[in-house]
Design an enzyme around this catalytic site. Sequence first.
Site, PDB file in Angstrom:
ATOM      1  N   GLY A   1       0.844  -1.190   0.000  1.00  0.00           N
ATOM      2  CA  GLY A   1       0.000   0.000   0.000  1.00  0.00           C
ATOM      3  C   GLY A   1       0.879   1.240   0.000  1.00  0.00           C
ATOM      4  O   GLY A   1       2.080   1.154   0.273  1.00  0.00           O
ATOM      5  N   LYS A   2       0.346   2.360  -0.339  1.00  0.00           N
ATOM      6  CA  LYS A   2       1.106   3.616  -0.277  1.00  0.00           C
ATOM      7  C   LYS A   2       0.143   4.772  -0.357  1.00  0.00           C
ATOM      8  O   LYS A   2      -0.971   4.634  -0.865  1.00  0.00           O
ATOM      9  CB  LYS A   2       2.095   3.693  -1.442  1.00  0.00           C
ATOM     10  CG  LYS A   2       3.260   4.624  -1.222  1.00  0.00           C
ATOM     11  CD  LYS A   2       4.402   3.943  -0.497  1.00  0.00           C
ATOM     12  CE  LYS A   2       5.626   4.807  -0.433  1.00  0.00           C
ATOM     13  NZ  LYS A   2       6.827   4.023  -0.114  1.00  0.00           N
TER      14      LYS A   2
END
Length: 427
Positions: free
Chosen positions: A111-112
């Site tokens: 994720g980011k």
Amino acid sequence: METIVKKGKERGMYENVLEQFEKAADLMDLDPGIRKILVNTNNEIVVHFPVKMDDGSIEVFTGYRVQHNNALGPYKGGLRYHPTVDIDAARALAIWMTWKTSLVGLPYGGGKGGIQLDPQKYSESELERITRRFTYALGDNIGPDLDIPAPDVNTNPQIMAWIADTFAGIKSPSVRQKNLHVVTGKPVGSGGLSGRDRATGFGVVVSIENWLKLKNESVSGKTFTVQGFGNVGYWASKFLVDKGAILIGVQDASTTIVSMDGMDPEELLSYSQSNNRNLKNYPAAATILDEDFFSIESDIMIPAALGNQITSINHGMIKAKLIAEGANGPISTIAEKHLLENGITIIPDILCNAGGVTGSYLEWLQNKRSENWKMEEVLERIEDKLSEAFRNVYKLAQAYDTDFRTAAYIAAIQRLEITYKERGVFP
Ligand code: NAD
């Protein structure tokens, strides 16, 4: 989009990550169904949230969290505060996190996210309110067993502490303590890990040493340059100089400096800390034009700033034999083809900077077990994990007769492929 576009030739980071994936998927003959799953992101969260500024006015900010894939465990990846943060940047960075955690064998997905803003324009108390309100806006889209953010460009342990406090604070008091490890990279006094601050830079140096070992060489006496003198750039420089390497060129967002006699990372850091976090007018080195940075002759070059810095426009200037990617996505796919043709080795981001997420994993585990680990133990475990991943990448590069990045992708995708084949796709 974090890119340099010249007549539409250069691609953005998102296109780069997809092209890198396609190359590996073709070579390993990846199952077409799994290929379809992996080119898509699972969830893309965009939040707009209001914050009261110091002067009483209201500003509305846009924040992002992209969750690419969680087949191997909770989503994991940093939060970035920068004007270039947008949905494509968050997508690309989330996808790289999936490959990275898989490659290093961590029980995580990718994720980011972040906020599109220039943090230099805000006071400390405004940044605190922006961070807390962003955390509130993300709500239950993050969580210690769902999606665990960490520091990235312009975010630091203090920001992680505010996120942990806000996230846990909006939960019932009975489960507050169980939620503090919603983020990693916290200050040590708030459940952070001793050594997490240096984990990424340390890992970059472990990767460089693993490559040099293949040639029976050591870092001692090698010259190097570093782009970006933040968390990753500083710590990589510090470990290298401590081992006898010579830092001859540094670029940050404000300036580019050189000294063939070598520079002391600790002196650079203390200057930068007293100079609004930049190296402008550093007195003990010469200043050169920013565009000449890549032409400094050195053995090793470490990009440790933003994505898409080495492009079709400037790759020809690079004379280093090794590029060790501290940053995520610093080389465009077009530039990479030329660099490889010119015999330059690239240790890819998903391997080279994976010390950071490995440190984050250890912090998360330490929190889950209510323990406190020693720094030596932490660095030893990071070195083991990264060296094992390096050996695997090297083996696959030889088996598939390909470059390190493609081999690293194959290693990462193989683990995901096995998982999908074993579990099937619901229903
Ligand atoms: P940071 O905010 O601590 O430092 C960023 C540095 O880059 C600063 O010195 C800044 O001046 C410089 N910079 C910004 N724009 C620049 C430009 N256009 N040209 C030259 N320099 C520029 O960030 P960081 O945490 O060190 O992250 C750097 C890179 O490493 C990012 O790509 C990040 O995604 C990656 N990374 C970070 C971690 C981590 O643990 N912090 C882990 C893995 C990867």
